[in-house]
Design an enzyme around this catalytic site. Structure first.
Site, PDB file in Angstrom:
ATOM      1  N   ASP A 194       1.239  -0.869  -0.386  1.00 53.54           N
ATOM      2  CA  ASP A 194      -0.149  -0.055  -0.470  1.00 53.54           C
ATOM      3  C   ASP A 194       1.165   1.146  -0.061  1.00 53.54           C
ATOM      4  OD1 ASP A 194      -2.342  -1.559   0.209  1.00 53.54           O
ATOM      5  OD2 ASP A 194      -0.934  -2.293   2.239  1.00 53.54           O
ATOM      6  N   HIS A 222      -4.664  -3.534   6.416  1.00 57.32           N
ATOM      7  CA  HIS A 222      -3.950  -3.988   4.876  1.00 57.32           C
ATOM      8  C   HIS A 222      -5.435  -4.043   4.255  1.00 57.32           C
ATOM      9  CE1 HIS A 222      -2.889  -4.786   1.165  1.00 57.32           C
ATOM     10  NE2 HIS A 222      -2.971  -6.499   0.953  1.00 57.32           N
TER      11      HIS A 222
HETATM   12  C1  LMR Z   1      -3.779  -6.552  -2.697  1.00 57.95           C
HETATM   13  O1  LMR Z   1      -4.084  -5.607  -1.433  1.00 57.95           O
HETATM   14  O2  LMR Z   1      -3.317  -6.473  -3.407  1.00 57.95           O
HETATM   15  C2  LMR Z   1      -4.274  -8.237  -1.955  1.00 57.95           C
HETATM   16  O3  LMR Z   1      -3.696  -8.146  -0.606  1.00 57.95           O
HETATM   17  C3  LMR Z   1      -4.657  -8.777  -2.043  1.00 57.95           C
HETATM   18  C4  LMR Z   1      -6.390  -8.735  -1.700  1.00 57.95           C
HETATM   19  O4  LMR Z   1      -7.278  -9.104  -1.329  1.00 57.95           O
HETATM   20  O5  LMR Z   1      -6.883  -7.286  -1.367  1.00 57.95           O
END
Ligand code: LMR
Length: 366
Positions: A194, A222
């Protein structure tokens, strides 16, 4: 017999020339001997053992084997672990690794978790289009409980763990519970993906090189509640550093579109690829471990999901993404950053989601 007369100056000059040639030959021979001795004495670094679980391993392994994670002179031993249905394809990956003839890669065939120094936990039930991370929680908590127990029994005591599989923060928390002898500071989750996404968005907006943007922060989970914060971020210009807010000069974009693009990037990739991110996830996992082990550049911080110690008013006992600097294999939360009301609300909001995930995970385990 004929005797030639050679002038004194000329004899001197020839002798000087001869001496110079002899000295040059000696120096070059001496240099070759020294280099040969150095090569003989060169001590190869001890290999580091890395465990990789799950499907982005295919993208991650070549990066590690080329030295992108731990440096170009660090030998590595890879242990790869996946679920039973993937066993056949894992054999194919092993064959490809042999075929790629990576010089840093050392062969080893011991059990996956034995004496592992670094574990990158990518394996888990993958999120499909339209699913929220919470939907995959119950499947993943049991996988993480089992893998944590294996690490607890076999991994090196100072093993560094990076959890990538979603819900990454909460999976890391479960792992911490079930691998109690691994120090809590050694269990982290990936929010560098991120962080890199935020850097990428700013660099595109300003049309500057991504390497000139630094010190964005990902706070929290996340997930789509994460808070990408640019209030302390800067871009390098000819005259030093300029705050990103000043350079962008568009608070409306920074407070709305920018945040939601970064929050939703994973879902957007799944929608487009019908698969979750692999290339960028693998690359950011390398970035996370490299900076953790080898240190962050001076004046730069990165985002890592780490065990909260109560910093910035975030309840302790959560794995929460903070700005950190790393030195000598240890991370430290950057302290003293000013937090405005807008940020406070977003930081608390994502913390709240983590508190809920934590109790949901606990209920899945009982
Ligand atoms: C991402 O952020 O690309 C990964 O964590 C995939 C998801 O499941 O979001």
């Amino acid at each position: 017999m004929e005797i030639m007369f050679i002038p004194w100056e000329s004899v001197e000059a020839k002798m000087l020339l001869q001496k110079c040639v002899v000295v040059l030959i000696c120096v070059s021979l001496f240099w070759k001997i020294i280099r040969y001795m150095c090569d003989l004495l060169k001590v190869e670094k001890e290999p580091i053992t890395i465990l990789i679980t799950g499907q982005i391993g295919y993208a991650l392994v070549p990066m590690i084997a080329r030295g992108a994670m731990l440096g170009p002179d660090q030998p590595v031993i890879l242990h790869m672990l996946d679920i039973e249905p993937a066993a056949e394809s894992l054999k194919g990956v092993k064959m490809e690794l042999v075929d790629a003839a990576f010089p840093l890669l050392k062969a080893d065939v011991v059990e996956a978790c034995k004496d592992v120094n670094i574990a990158v936990m990518v394996g888990g039930f993958p999120r499909k289009e339209g699913m929220e991370r919470k939907d995959v929680m119950s499947k993943n908590v049991s996988i993480y409980k089992a893998q944590a127990s294996a690490l607890e029994q076999h991994a090196a005591r100072d093993c560094k763990v990076l959890v990538v599989a979603n819900p990454a923060n909460t999976n890391a928390l479960i792992l911490k519970e079930y691998a109690p002898s691994i120090p809590e500071k050694n269990i982290t989750c990936l929010t560098r993906l991120d962080h890199n996404r935020a850097l990428g968005q700013i660099s595109e907006k300003l049309n500057v090189h991504v390497g000139d943007v630094k010190n964005v922060i990902i706070w929290g989970n996340h997930s789509s509640t994460q808070y990408p914060d640019v209030n302390h971020a800067t871009i390098a210009t000819g005259n030093g550093e300029t705050p990103v807010r000043q350079a962008v000069n568009d608070d409306n974009w920074l407070n709305n579109e920018f945040i939601s693009v970064v929050q939703q990037r994973g879902a957007a990739i799944i929608k487009a690829r019908k698969l979750s991110s692999a290339l960028s996830a693998a690359s950011s996992a390398c970035d996370h471990i490299r900076d953790w082990v080898l240190g962050t550049p001076k004046g730069t911080w990165v985002s890592m999901g780490v065990y909260s110690d109560g910093s910035y008013g975030i309840q302790s006992g959560l794995i929460y993404s903070f700005p950190v600097t790393c030195e000598k294999g240890e991370w430290k939360i950057v302290q003293g950053l000013k937090i405005d009301e807008f940020s406070r609300e977003k930081m608390d909001n994502t913390a709240q989601e983590l508190i809920e995930e934590k109790s949901l995970a606990k209920s899945c385990l009982t």
